[in-house]
Design an enzyme around this catalytic site. Structure first.
Site, PDB file in Angstrom:
ATOM      1  N   THR A  30       0.843  -1.200   0.000  1.00  0.00           N
ATOM      2  CA  THR A  30       0.000   0.000   0.000  1.00  0.00           C
ATOM      3  C   THR A  30       0.876   1.247   0.000  1.00  0.00           C
ATOM      4  O   THR A  30       2.045   1.213   0.398  1.00  0.00           O
ATOM      5  CB  THR A  30      -0.880   0.061   1.272  1.00  0.00           C
ATOM      6  OG1 THR A  30      -0.027   0.168   2.420  1.00  0.00           O
ATOM      7  CG2 THR A  30      -1.757  -1.155   1.406  1.00  0.00           C
ATOM      8  N   THR A  33       4.875   2.426   0.762  1.00  0.00           N
ATOM      9  CA  THR A  33       5.623   1.173   0.645  1.00  0.00           C
ATOM     10  C   THR A  33       5.564   0.659  -0.789  1.00  0.00           C
ATOM     11  O   THR A  33       6.576   0.227  -1.361  1.00  0.00           O
ATOM     12  CB  THR A  33       5.059   0.123   1.615  1.00  0.00           C
ATOM     13  OG1 THR A  33       5.053   0.661   2.941  1.00  0.00           O
ATOM     14  CG2 THR A  33       5.886  -1.151   1.583  1.00  0.00           C
ATOM     15  N   ARG A  60      -7.697   6.390   4.754  1.00  0.00           N
ATOM     16  CA  ARG A  60      -7.922   5.869   6.109  1.00  0.00           C
ATOM     17  C   ARG A  60      -8.379   4.406   6.084  1.00  0.00           C
ATOM     18  O   ARG A  60      -8.149   3.665   7.032  1.00  0.00           O
ATOM     19  CB  ARG A  60      -8.966   6.720   6.841  1.00  0.00           C
ATOM     20  CG  ARG A  60      -8.422   8.035   7.398  1.00  0.00           C
ATOM     21  CD  ARG A  60      -9.470   8.732   8.246  1.00  0.00           C
ATOM     22  NE  ARG A  60      -8.874   9.762   9.081  1.00  0.00           N
ATOM     23  CZ  ARG A  60      -9.486  10.322  10.115  1.00  0.00           C
ATOM     24  NH1 ARG A  60     -10.702   9.930  10.448  1.00  0.00           N
ATOM     25  NH2 ARG A  60      -8.886  11.256  10.831  1.00  0.00           N
ATOM     26  N   ASP A 121      -2.364   5.157  13.866  1.00  0.00           N
ATOM     27  CA  ASP A 121      -2.607   4.076  12.904  1.00  0.00           C
ATOM     28  C   ASP A 121      -3.793   3.222  13.356  1.00  0.00           C
ATOM     29  O   ASP A 121      -3.932   2.926  14.547  1.00  0.00           O
ATOM     30  CB  ASP A 121      -1.345   3.213  12.800  1.00  0.00           C
ATOM     31  CG  ASP A 121      -1.254   2.476  11.481  1.00  0.00           C
ATOM     32  OD1 ASP A 121      -2.304   2.195  10.891  1.00  0.00           O
ATOM     33  OD2 ASP A 121      -0.120   2.189  11.038  1.00  0.00           O
ATOM     34  N   ILE A 122      -4.630   2.830  12.419  1.00  0.00           N
ATOM     35  CA  ILE A 122      -5.780   1.972  12.708  1.00  0.00           C
ATOM     36  C   ILE A 122      -5.614   0.625  12.017  1.00  0.00           C
ATOM     37  O   ILE A 122      -5.625  -0.432  12.651  1.00  0.00           O
ATOM     38  CB  ILE A 122      -7.094   2.639  12.248  1.00  0.00           C
ATOM     39  CG1 ILE A 122      -7.277   3.989  12.946  1.00  0.00           C
ATOM     40  CG2 ILE A 122      -8.281   1.707  12.535  1.00  0.00           C
ATOM     41  CD1 ILE A 122      -7.345   3.920  14.452  1.00  0.00           C
ATOM     42  N   LYS A 133      -2.124 -13.080  16.455  1.00  0.00           N
ATOM     43  CA  LYS A 133      -3.085 -14.057  16.979  1.00  0.00           C
ATOM     44  C   LYS A 133      -3.000 -15.374  16.207  1.00  0.00           C
ATOM     45  O   LYS A 133      -3.103 -16.468  16.780  1.00  0.00           O
ATOM     46  CB  LYS A 133      -4.506 -13.486  16.895  1.00  0.00           C
ATOM     47  CG  LYS A 133      -5.579 -14.462  17.373  1.00  0.00           C
ATOM     48  CD  LYS A 133      -6.950 -13.824  17.394  1.00  0.00           C
ATOM     49  CE  LYS A 133      -8.002 -14.822  17.882  1.00  0.00           C
ATOM     50  NZ  LYS A 133      -9.330 -14.207  18.064  1.00  0.00           N
ATOM     51  N   TYR A 211      23.766  -7.691  35.415  1.00  0.00           N
ATOM     52  CA  TYR A 211      22.936  -8.028  36.574  1.00  0.00           C
ATOM     53  C   TYR A 211      22.316  -6.745  37.103  1.00  0.00           C
ATOM     54  O   TYR A 211      22.584  -5.651  36.598  1.00  0.00           O
ATOM     55  CB  TYR A 211      23.743  -8.749  37.658  1.00  0.00           C
ATOM     56  CG  TYR A 211      25.019  -8.059  38.099  1.00  0.00           C
ATOM     57  CD1 TYR A 211      24.993  -7.026  39.034  1.00  0.00           C
ATOM     58  CD2 TYR A 211      26.249  -8.473  37.599  1.00  0.00           C
ATOM     59  CE1 TYR A 211      26.166  -6.405  39.444  1.00  0.00           C
ATOM     60  CE2 TYR A 211      27.424  -7.853  38.008  1.00  0.00           C
ATOM     61  CZ  TYR A 211      27.377  -6.827  38.938  1.00  0.00           C
ATOM     62  OH  TYR A 211      28.526  -6.210  39.349  1.00  0.00           O
ATOM     63  N   HIS A 273      27.104   5.835  45.657  1.00  0.00           N
ATOM     64  CA  HIS A 273      25.937   5.103  46.148  1.00  0.00           C
ATOM     65  C   HIS A 273      24.707   6.001  46.234  1.00  0.00           C
ATOM     66  O   HIS A 273      24.006   6.034  47.247  1.00  0.00           O
ATOM     67  CB  HIS A 273      26.232   4.445  47.495  1.00  0.00           C
ATOM     68  CG  HIS A 273      27.296   3.384  47.414  1.00  0.00           C
ATOM     69  ND1 HIS A 273      27.222   2.321  46.544  1.00  0.00           N
ATOM     70  CD2 HIS A 273      28.471   3.247  48.077  1.00  0.00           C
ATOM     71  CE1 HIS A 273      28.299   1.569  46.687  1.00  0.00           C
ATOM     72  NE2 HIS A 273      29.076   2.110  47.599  1.00  0.00           N
ATOM     73  N   ASN A 418      16.896  11.036  56.782  1.00  0.00           N
ATOM     74  CA  ASN A 418      16.831  12.429  57.227  1.00  0.00           C
ATOM     75  C   ASN A 418      18.083  13.158  56.749  1.00  0.00           C
ATOM     76  O   ASN A 418      19.178  12.795  57.129  1.00  0.00           O
ATOM     77  CB  ASN A 418      16.759  12.506  58.755  1.00  0.00           C
ATOM     78  CG  ASN A 418      15.442  12.006  59.314  1.00  0.00           C
ATOM     79  OD1 ASN A 418      14.410  12.562  59.000  1.00  0.00           O
ATOM     80  ND2 ASN A 418      15.485  10.959  60.137  1.00  0.00           N
TER      81      ASN A 418
END
Length: 514
Positions: A30, A33, A60, A121-122, A133, A211, A273, A418
């Site tokens: 599309t 691209t 859109r 983007d939708i 999925k 670490y 520290h 303190n």
């Protein structure tokens, strides 16, 4: 085999697409691209041609169509899906390459609301989520860095393997989640709601760490997607040295936050520290550093240093005299880098010119802290000392004492509660903090500062609950004190200041730091 390509980030697009065609894929595409593919001579079919439906609403609606989403979500191993796909002329799409509209970049550019909204983007997230999925049948690629390994796997095994598809699926859902979090965060910011009912955070991994705070703890470093205008550790450029550790990053952030308190003159900060052990300002950066280091030479060994001006040759030579872990500065002169190159393990970070600005300031933001099962959020403590203080003692501070009080108050904000800070007008003299009572913090600072505390100003991050802490500060030689006030024993503490001939001002602002 059918692949759909629709990307905002076009890094590596052309060679990847060429590789797919060489391996037998037909391409759907599309917009920009498709134009990039055609310009490179790569055959590709426009999505609207494939769906037999035009792009509408100014582009859109392009990919929101059954021939696209049916092709992505169809399960070739399920007879009912195969039958429905055949009946509706839906061809399976086995590879989807999508990354989303540049929403974050648009926000960072300062664009108006209409442009920002248009860059939400939708269709892209819908395709990414659908592909993820159905990962058992579809490979979803959202990161150009995955192009080469995906091509190699197809070339070697004629398909993208299940474990790779599973990995790409996890990355895809993280991609859309972070994208939506960025949108939610921008909307909350526009509405001036720093604490929304539902909180979503979006960060990108900078690096895995060897670490965490200790060797038995795992760790990683993440940064926001868009660089802030203000200097930050996350977006600073690492020029040399060993890999940054978890503790290095914490200390660098503490050093940067404190050096930003003094933008007007060259300033040097030494952190150990997560606690300031040396702070000084001077017209000459080298002198500021030497003064800051001299506050506590023992603690400065292995410390973290921050500067708010370019590191020059003289300052670099001064730093080379002591073992340091890391340094952050706006920049380094070429000669300074040559001097420090001999310290191969010394980590040098360049934060950029914003750190050297005479108007540089800590970034207004929200601080986050995890607790069991939850998270605490608060505004970052960026309150400036008021121009007018309330003098509560019989004697007002002299001009020199007032300068020392202002310096001490700024440093005090960065010491663990303190917190007690003794200071001269342009340098830290001693500090005590992290204690369960205030008088012990005073005594620790007295031990560190010794005779240097004669004639000093002292700052307390919260009120004195009893006069004992003030009595000890007076015994150390302090002549002026700044504190928030608000204790039920304020009258007793003020009377003690008058007994000692000390000037006392109250700010009405507390600076607890737990």
């Amino acid at each position: 085999m059918l692949a759909l390509l629709s990307v905002s980030d076009k890094r590596g697009l052309v060679p990847f697409a060429q590789g797919l065609v060489r391996l037998g894929y037909r391409l759907l595409s599309t917009g920009g691209t498709l134009e990039a593919l055609k310009a490179a001579g790569i055959p590709a079919t426009q999505v609207s041609e494939h769906t037999q439906s035009p792009e509408i609403l100014g582009g859109r609606v392009k990919t929101l169509h059954p021939r696209i989403h049916g092709g992505i979500l169809g399960r070739p191993d399920l007879e009912s899906d195969k039958a429905e796909m055949a009946a509706n002329h839906i061809e399976p799409i086995s590879l989807v390459v999508v990354n989303l509209y540049p929403f974050r970049q648009t926000v960072a550019s300062g664009a108006g609301e209409d442009d920002v909204i248009e860059n939400i983007d939708i269709g892209g997230p819908a395709m990414v989520r659908a592909s993820a999925k159905n990962f058992k049948h579809v490979a979803i690629v959202v990161d150009p860095d995955d192009y080469a390994p995906v091509l190699a796997e197809i070339e070697g095994h004629k398909a993208v393997g299940l474990e790779t598809r599973r990995r790409l699926m996890r990355k895809a859902f993280a991609h859309t989640a972070a994208y939506d979090a960025s949108i939610s965060g921008w909307l909350s910011g526009e509405a001036q709601e720093p604490f929304p009912e539902e909180l979503s955070l979006a960060f990108r991994k900078v690096q895995g760490l060897r670490y965490g705070e200790n060797p038995h703890q795992r760790g990683a470093f993440y940064k926001e997607y868009a660089a802030p205008k203000e200097p930050s550790v996350a977006f600073a450029k690492v020029l040399q040295g060993k890999e940054l550790s978890y503790n290095n990053i914490l200390d660098l952030d503490a050093a940067l936050g404190l050096v930003l308190e003094f933008p007007e003159k060259p300033c040097a900060v030494v952190i150990k520290h997560n606690t300031p052990c040396g702070v000084a300002v001077d017209d000459v950066l080298e002198k500021a550093y030497r003064t800051a280091r001299a506050v506590d030479e023992v603690s400065a060994f292995g410390g973290i240093v921050a500067f708010n001006r370019e590191v020059d040759e003289a300052t670099a030579k001064a730093m080379a005299e002591t073992f340091l872990e890391a340094v952050i500065a706006p920049s380094y002169s070429a000669v300074a880098l040559q001097v420090l190159a001999g310290k191969k393990n010394l980590r040098l970070l360049e934060a950029g010119p914003a750190l050297a600005s005479p108007t540089a300031a800590p970034r207004p933001q929200v601080d986050a802290r995890s607790v069991s099962g939850g998270m605490l959020l608060m505004d970052r403590d960026a309150v400036e000392p008021p121009l007018e203080w309330k003098v509560v003692s019989k004697r007002a501070p002299t001009p020199e004492e007032e300068r020392a009080l202002r310096f001490a108050w700024k440093v005090c904000k960065h010491v663990k509660s303190n917190a007690i800070v003794f200071a001269a007008p342009a340098q830290l003299l001693a500090q005590g903090g992290g204690q369960t009572n205030r008088v012990d913090s005073v005594r620790i600072a007295m031990t560190r500062g010794g005779e240097a505390l004669k004639g000093s100003a002292v700052a307390s991050d919260a009120f004195f609950p009893f006069r004992d802490g003030l009595d000890e500060a007076a015994r150390a030689g302090a002549t002026a004190v700044i504190q928030p006030g608000g204790s039920v024993r304020d009258a007793e503490v003020i009377a003690a200041a008058d007994e000692h001939g000390m000037a006392m001002v109250v700010t009405g602002v507390r600076h607890f730091r737990h």
